[in-house]
Write a protein that holds these residues in place. Structure first.
Motif, PDB file in Angstrom:
ATOM      1  N   GLU A 119       0.843  -1.207   0.000  1.00 32.91           N
ATOM      2  CA  GLU A 119       0.000   0.000   0.000  1.00 32.91           C
ATOM      3  C   GLU A 119       0.875   1.253   0.000  1.00 32.91           C
ATOM      4  O   GLU A 119       1.880   1.331   0.718  1.00 32.91           O
ATOM      5  CB  GLU A 119      -0.913   0.011   1.224  1.00 32.91           C
ATOM      6  N   TRP A 120       0.484   2.206  -0.823  1.00 34.64           N
ATOM      7  CA  TRP A 120       1.134   3.519  -0.879  1.00 34.64           C
ATOM      8  C   TRP A 120       0.607   4.352   0.284  1.00 34.64           C
ATOM      9  O   TRP A 120      -0.599   4.489   0.471  1.00 34.64           O
ATOM     10  CB  TRP A 120       0.806   4.184  -2.207  1.00 34.64           C
ATOM     11  N   ILE A 121       1.519   4.901   1.085  1.00 34.17           N
ATOM     12  CA  ILE A 121       1.123   5.745   2.221  1.00 34.17           C
ATOM     13  C   ILE A 121       1.772   7.114   2.060  1.00 34.17           C
ATOM     14  O   ILE A 121       2.976   7.222   1.807  1.00 34.17           O
ATOM     15  CB  ILE A 121       1.545   5.112   3.560  1.00 34.17           C
ATOM     16  N   GLU A 122       0.958   8.143   2.209  1.00 33.36           N
ATOM     17  CA  GLU A 122       1.449   9.523   2.089  1.00 33.36           C
ATOM     18  C   GLU A 122       0.858  10.356   3.218  1.00 33.36           C
ATOM     19  O   GLU A 122      -0.354  10.342   3.435  1.00 33.36           O
ATOM     20  CB  GLU A 122       1.068  10.110   0.733  1.00 33.36           C
ATOM     21  N   TRP A 134       6.135   2.945   0.845  1.00 33.58           N
ATOM     22  CA  TRP A 134       5.338   1.761   0.534  1.00 33.58           C
ATOM     23  C   TRP A 134       5.355   0.858   1.763  1.00 33.58           C
ATOM     24  O   TRP A 134       6.404   0.608   2.359  1.00 33.58           O
ATOM     25  CB  TRP A 134       5.916   0.987  -0.654  1.00 33.58           C
ATOM     26  N   LEU A 135       4.176   0.371   2.148  1.00 28.73           N
ATOM     27  CA  LEU A 135       4.044  -0.560   3.268  1.00 28.73           C
ATOM     28  C   LEU A 135       3.609  -1.911   2.708  1.00 28.73           C
ATOM     29  O   LEU A 135       2.637  -2.005   1.954  1.00 28.73           O
ATOM     30  CB  LEU A 135       3.025  -0.031   4.271  1.00 28.73           C
ATOM     31  N   TYR A 136       4.341  -2.958   3.096  1.00 32.25           N
ATOM     32  CA  TYR A 136       4.101  -4.299   2.538  1.00 32.25           C
ATOM     33  C   TYR A 136       3.784  -5.295   3.652  1.00 32.25           C
ATOM     34  O   TYR A 136       4.246  -5.160   4.780  1.00 32.25           O
ATOM     35  CB  TYR A 136       5.348  -4.824   1.815  1.00 32.25           C
ATOM     36  N   ARG A 137       3.031  -6.313   3.283  1.00 30.71           N
ATOM     37  CA  ARG A 137       2.921  -7.519   4.105  1.00 30.71           C
ATOM     38  C   ARG A 137       3.622  -8.626   3.324  1.00 30.71           C
ATOM     39  O   ARG A 137       3.215  -8.948   2.195  1.00 30.71           O
ATOM     40  CB  ARG A 137       1.459  -7.890   4.367  1.00 30.71           C
ATOM     41  N   ILE A 156       4.937 -10.636   7.722  1.00 25.94           N
ATOM     42  CA  ILE A 156       5.707  -9.578   8.368  1.00 25.94           C
ATOM     43  C   ILE A 156       5.525  -8.246   7.646  1.00 25.94           C
ATOM     44  O   ILE A 156       5.443  -8.192   6.419  1.00 25.94           O
ATOM     45  CB  ILE A 156       7.212  -9.951   8.381  1.00 25.94           C
ATOM     46  N   GLY A 157       5.487  -7.173   8.433  1.00 27.54           N
ATOM     47  CA  GLY A 157       5.377  -5.839   7.868  1.00 27.54           C
ATOM     48  C   GLY A 157       6.739  -5.269   7.494  1.00 27.54           C
ATOM     49  O   GLY A 157       7.698  -5.384   8.257  1.00 27.54           O
ATOM     50  N   TYR A 158       6.816  -4.697   6.309  1.00 32.53           N
ATOM     51  CA  TYR A 158       8.029  -4.032   5.825  1.00 32.53           C
ATOM     52  C   TYR A 158       7.650  -2.673   5.252  1.00 32.53           C
ATOM     53  O   TYR A 158       6.545  -2.492   4.720  1.00 32.53           O
ATOM     54  CB  TYR A 158       8.702  -4.848   4.715  1.00 32.53           C
ATOM     55  N   ILE A 159       8.591  -1.745   5.317  1.00 35.40           N
ATOM     56  CA  ILE A 159       8.412  -0.424   4.710  1.00 35.40           C
ATOM     57  C   ILE A 159       9.631  -0.118   3.848  1.00 35.40           C
ATOM     58  O   ILE A 159      10.767  -0.388   4.243  1.00 35.40           O
ATOM     59  CB  ILE A 159       8.234   0.663   5.783  1.00 35.40           C
ATOM     60  N   SER A 160       9.382   0.437   2.649  1.00 35.06           N
ATOM     61  CA  SER A 160      10.472   0.921   1.795  1.00 35.06           C
ATOM     62  C   SER A 160      10.182   2.362   1.403  1.00 35.06           C
ATOM     63  O   SER A 160       9.053   2.846   1.546  1.00 35.06           O
ATOM     64  CB  SER A 160      10.620   0.057   0.541  1.00 35.06           C
ATOM     65  N   ASP A 161      11.207   3.038   0.883  1.00 34.27           N
ATOM     66  CA  ASP A 161      10.936   4.360   0.320  1.00 34.27           C
ATOM     67  C   ASP A 161      10.262   4.180  -1.040  1.00 34.27           C
ATOM     68  O   ASP A 161      10.034   3.063  -1.501  1.00 34.27           O
ATOM     69  CB  ASP A 161      12.214   5.198   0.231  1.00 34.27           C
ATOM     70  N   VAL A 162       9.935   5.289  -1.704  1.00 38.50           N
ATOM     71  CA  VAL A 162       9.170   5.207  -2.945  1.00 38.50           C
ATOM     72  C   VAL A 162       9.964   4.561  -4.076  1.00 38.50           C
ATOM     73  O   VAL A 162       9.388   4.107  -5.072  1.00 38.50           O
ATOM     74  CB  VAL A 162       8.671   6.602  -3.390  1.00 38.50           C
TER      75      VAL A 162
END
Length: 239
Positions: A119-122, A134-137, A156-162
């Motif tokens: 999911e894109w989060i802003e 970006w937030l991923y499962r 598991i939850g992961y976050i990356s930059d755009v």
């Protein structure tokens, strides 16, 4: 007469020996063929397919989903450009990030895994540039030991930059992300998880749930909100 029986005995023995040798050879050949078939199956390269482009105007990157075609599954289908991936379709194994300006490409993941959702989060705050991630499962460990990755394993939850870089794990090992809520005023996300608290390698209603708070500006492993002491107090009030 005895001489005749003697020769008949020899012929019978020779025929038996020849038949036995042919039988052994046939078994060896079948075993060899089976071994070769297994080896060929293991060496067979997967048939890769690519989903629809995921385009965000706010990002310098275009994303390309990486799927593997499987005969017993439906073709992969991305629902829209902003959110997620249907679990009943063939798994999403990776994402290619393509830079619009110069065509530079790279992969999100450097290991075998399944991207369950993304999911894109802003978030926007007065006087500050917007935070975009970006937030991923992601399923990346065979936690139930059945020699495959699927929805029965930890998520598991992961976050990356755009750009799909600086990928950071934000929820604990051996847990499953259930959902999340973004709090723009705090530039944070609250993620609800379930833990394999009874150690049976499953995630059920018998296990404990909790929440972790994760900063979107500087993502790192989230801290659990409900402490053990708080939970014990709640239990004492309910007795």
């Amino acid at each position: 007469m005895k001489h005749q029986y003697h020769w008949l005995g020899k012929i019978t023995f020779v025929l038996f020996l020849v038949g036995f040798l042919f039988s052994c050879r046939a078994k060896v050949d079948r075993s060899t063929e089976q071994s070769q078939a297994i080896a060929q199956e293991q060496q067979k390269e997967p048939t890769i397919s690519y989903g629809d482009l995921i385009i965000k105007e706010q990002s310098d990157y275009v994303m390309i989903p990486v799927n593997v075609q499987e005969s017993n599954r439906e073709k992969a289908s991305i629902l829209d450009s902003s959110r997620s991936y249907k679990e009943n379709y063939s798994p999403l194994y990776n994402l290619i990030f393509y830079r619009k300006q110069d065509g530079e490409t790279h992969l999100l993941l450097d290991k075998k895994a399944i991207i369950n959702t993304y999911e894109w989060i802003e978030t926007k705050s007065a006087g500050k540039p917007p935070t975009r991630v970006w937030l991923y499962r992601i399923i990346d460990q065979d936690t139930n030991k059945d020699k495959k990755l699927d929805s029965q394993d930890a998520v598991i939850g992961y976050i990356s930059d755009v750009s799909g870089k600086n990928l950071q794990q934000v929820t604990p090992q051996n847990t499953k992300v259930l959902n999340w809520v973004v709090l723009p005023s705090q530039n944070a996300v609250f993620i609800r998880i379930i833990k394999d608290s009874n150690g049976d390698n499953k995630f059920t209603s018998a296990d404990k749930t909790n929440f972790v708070r994760v900063s979107l500006e500087q993502p790192k492993m989230g801290t659990e909100i409900i402490s053990e002491s708080i939970e014990q107090k709640i239990k004492s009030y309910l007795k």
